[in-house]
Scaffold this motif. Structure first.
Motif: not given
Length: 184
Positions: A34-35, A45-47, A173-177
């Motif tokens: 996520x960013x 960051x990441x899960x 806005x949060x981007x999930x990759x």
């Protein structure tokens, strides 16, 4: 009665049963990141803990089903302030809602290796519809790779609503990759 049973038997035998194939995610090679922006500065960051259940049919994508569970306490950025804030009641509220979930409601082929995935994302007991495109490519006979990105609005899920309701500090806005490796 015999005619009804015969007709029913004929319909059942001629109906094409569609089953999506199950894929096993390789978590060592896969990531959910996520960013966003905080005070004008980029953060990411990441899960670290999540699971996914993937049943996919390339010939009939509509028969596909994808679901995922994210342990929200596993979200890490490497920044002590952010990592201390994320689990709090105002953000992920991990004490009361330790998991986030995604469940697909529709998978459609767009073109080439691109598929449109629609579903429901649940964070903090708030469920909202989401949609994103995924590029799914064949690595070899048994392995597939998927790249996708979606943008969510954090305030739709109540994330940081008490401390930053006007998005003065953290952008809405949060981007999930998602980068997923899976095997048949």
């Amino acid at each position: 009665m015999k005619r009804t049973l015969f007709t029913l038997g004929l319909l059942l035998s001629s109906a094409q049963l569609v089953y999506a194939e199950h894929y096993t995610v390789d978590y060592e090679k896969s990531q959910v990141q996520f960013s966003g922006k905080h005070a004008g500065n980029d953060f990411s960051g990441m899960f670290n803990t999540w699971t996914a259940d993937v049943d996919f049919d390339f010939a009939n994508p509509e028969a596909s089903h994808i679901s995922a569970v994210f342990k929200l306490e596993s979200a890490k950025t490497g920044n002590a302030m952010y990592d201390g804030t994320l689990p709090t009641a105002d953000w992920f509220n991990v004490a009361e809602t330790p998991e986030g979930t995604f469940k697909s409601t529709s998978v459609q082929h767009v073109e080439g290796d691109i598929y449109k995935i629609e579903g429901e994302l649940t964070l903090r007991d708030v469920t909202k519809p989401v949609a994103f495109n995924a590029e799914i490519s064949k690595v070899d006979e048994m392995n597939y790779e998927s790249q996708s990105e979606m943008v969510l609005k954090r305030l739709d899920f109540g994330l940081g609503e008490a401390s930053d309701p006007n998005t003065e500090w953290v952008d809405n806005e949060i981007v999930i990759k998602m980068h997923i490796f899976a095997q048949k």
